[in-house]
Design an enzyme around this catalytic site. Structure first.
Site, mmCIF file in Angstrom:
data_model
loop_
_atom_site.group_PDB
_atom_site.id
_atom_site.type_symbol
_atom_site.label_atom_id
_atom_site.label_comp_id
_atom_site.label_asym_id
_atom_site.label_seq_id
_atom_site.Cartn_x
_atom_site.Cartn_y
_atom_site.Cartn_z
ATOM 1 N N GLU A 63 17.516 -7.542 -9.997
ATOM 2 C CA GLU A 63 18.137 -8.662 -10.481
ATOM 3 C C GLU A 63 17.574 -9.437 -11.499
ATOM 4 O OE1 GLU A 63 18.849 -11.823 -7.602
ATOM 5 O OE2 GLU A 63 16.726 -11.654 -7.025
ATOM 6 N N HIS A 96 15.513 -11.905 -13.731
ATOM 7 C CA HIS A 96 14.498 -12.876 -13.156
ATOM 8 C C HIS A 96 13.892 -13.722 -14.494
ATOM 9 C CE1 HIS A 96 14.091 -10.865 -9.360
ATOM 10 N NE2 HIS A 96 13.541 -11.790 -8.907
ATOM 11 N N ASP A 138 11.415 -8.051 -7.366
ATOM 12 C CA ASP A 138 11.436 -8.247 -6.106
ATOM 13 C C ASP A 138 10.897 -6.900 -5.400
ATOM 14 O OD1 ASP A 138 12.438 -10.508 -6.045
ATOM 15 O OD2 ASP A 138 14.332 -10.187 -5.538
ATOM 16 N N HIS A 186 13.089 -9.954 -1.280
ATOM 17 C CA HIS A 186 14.514 -10.548 -1.978
ATOM 18 C C HIS A 186 15.050 -11.351 -0.632
ATOM 19 C CE1 HIS A 186 18.199 -10.884 -4.194
ATOM 20 N NE2 HIS A 186 18.503 -10.200 -3.089
ATOM 21 N N GLU A 199 17.882 -13.016 -0.196
ATOM 22 C CA GLU A 199 19.247 -12.885 0.130
ATOM 23 C C GLU A 199 19.343 -11.620 1.147
ATOM 24 O OE1 GLU A 199 18.484 -13.423 -3.060
ATOM 25 O OE2 GLU A 199 19.812 -14.672 -4.070
ATOM 26 N N HIS A 225 13.249 -18.801 -7.495
ATOM 27 C CA HIS A 225 13.407 -17.522 -7.979
ATOM 28 C C HIS A 225 13.026 -17.721 -9.394
ATOM 29 C CE1 HIS A 225 15.930 -13.920 -8.885
ATOM 30 N NE2 HIS A 225 16.259 -14.843 -10.101
ATOM 31 N N GLU A 280 6.830 -16.176 -7.570
ATOM 32 C CA GLU A 280 6.991 -14.818 -8.131
ATOM 33 C C GLU A 280 6.262 -14.597 -9.509
ATOM 34 O OE1 GLU A 280 11.124 -13.396 -6.309
ATOM 35 O OE2 GLU A 280 11.486 -14.402 -8.237
#
Length: 252
Positions: A31, A33, A42, A117, A119, A171, A176
């Site tokens: 996804e 970033h 992730d 991750h 979610e 996020h 990260e």
């Protein structure tokens, strides 16, 4: 001999099972970033955490699950950005279940799913639960999120100049970005780090997502003040805490 399953022959693989080692399954996502980090953050962090832990405790690492549950606007930016490749919940549940069952039928008794991750959690839990209920499966599976194994004092050190916004908004932000600076510094485009943040944290979800919920960069909170040293601080603390809190709970 390698501790990575994909580099082992089946003879070597069976020997690792016979030694009653822990099997670590990294899981992440693909996804967006933000403009400064790659799409694979992730999955890459899950892989690196798993390998660092395996080296420390003599575990074995399975191939990484590179796709995860749907990115949500208030915790990942959502479906607004190209490169965010999501799985439906039932797909992820069945994927995790099938993988755990297959490894258990091979003879593994101790499995750790290392998740990076946000979610993914509920669907990974469901998959592991369903796997454990299979009639011919005898395995103990632990699901570990790195952020749940970080001491508050380390959080305070990492957020020394910017207030901690909560894990959902972290996020592509300081943690990260710092972790990527530590593990993959060549993939962090520091000159493209934005100073964006979500202006209004919504108290509800919307389908389809509302336009304008997420900054155009895809970042939910600023990643300014990220450093490789902070990334190392996080990694070292997480590995120590997993060693103290998680590993002793596995059966002998």
């Amino acid at each position: 001999m390698s501790y990575l399953i994909e580099e082992l022959s089946w003879f070597q693989y069976k020997d690792q099972i016979d030694q009653n080692k822990i099997l670590i399954i990294p899981i992440g996502a693909t996804e967006q970033h933000g403009p400064h980090l790659p799409l694979g953050v992730d999955a890459m962090l899950a892989t690196s955490f798993a390998r660092a832990l395996a080296e420390q405790i003599g575990a074995v690492v399975a191939p990484t699950i590179n796709y995860g549950y749907k990115s949500l606007p208030m915790s990942g930016g959502g479906p607004f950005f190209p490169g965010t490749i999501d799985l439906n919940g039932t797909t992820l549940i069945n994927l995790v279940k099938d993988i755990v069952v297959e490894f258990a039928r091979d003879g593994w008794k101790k499995i750790m799913i290392f998740n990076c991750h946000y979610e993914n959690e509920a669907f990974v839990l469901e998959g592991a639960d369903l796997a454990a209920k299979e009639r011919d499966v005898n395995v103990r599976t632990f699901i570990v999120n790195w952020w749940d194994n970080l001491d508050q004092q380390i959080v305070e050190q990492v957020f020394d100049s910017i207030p901690f916004p909560g894990w959902a908004l972290e996020h592509a932000a300081i943690t990260e970005t710092s972790l990527m600076m530590h593990f993959y510094p060549h993939l962090v485009q520091e000159d493209k780090i934005p100073n964006d943040k979500v202006e209004e944290v919504l108290s509800f979800h919307s389908y389809p997502p509302l336009e304008g919920m997420v900054p155009a960069s895809g970042c939910l909170s600023t990643s300014r003040s990220s450093t490789a040293a902070k990334g190392k601080l996080i990694v070292d603390n997480v590995l120590v805490n997993i060693g103290k809190r998680v590993l002793p709970k596995f059966p002998a």
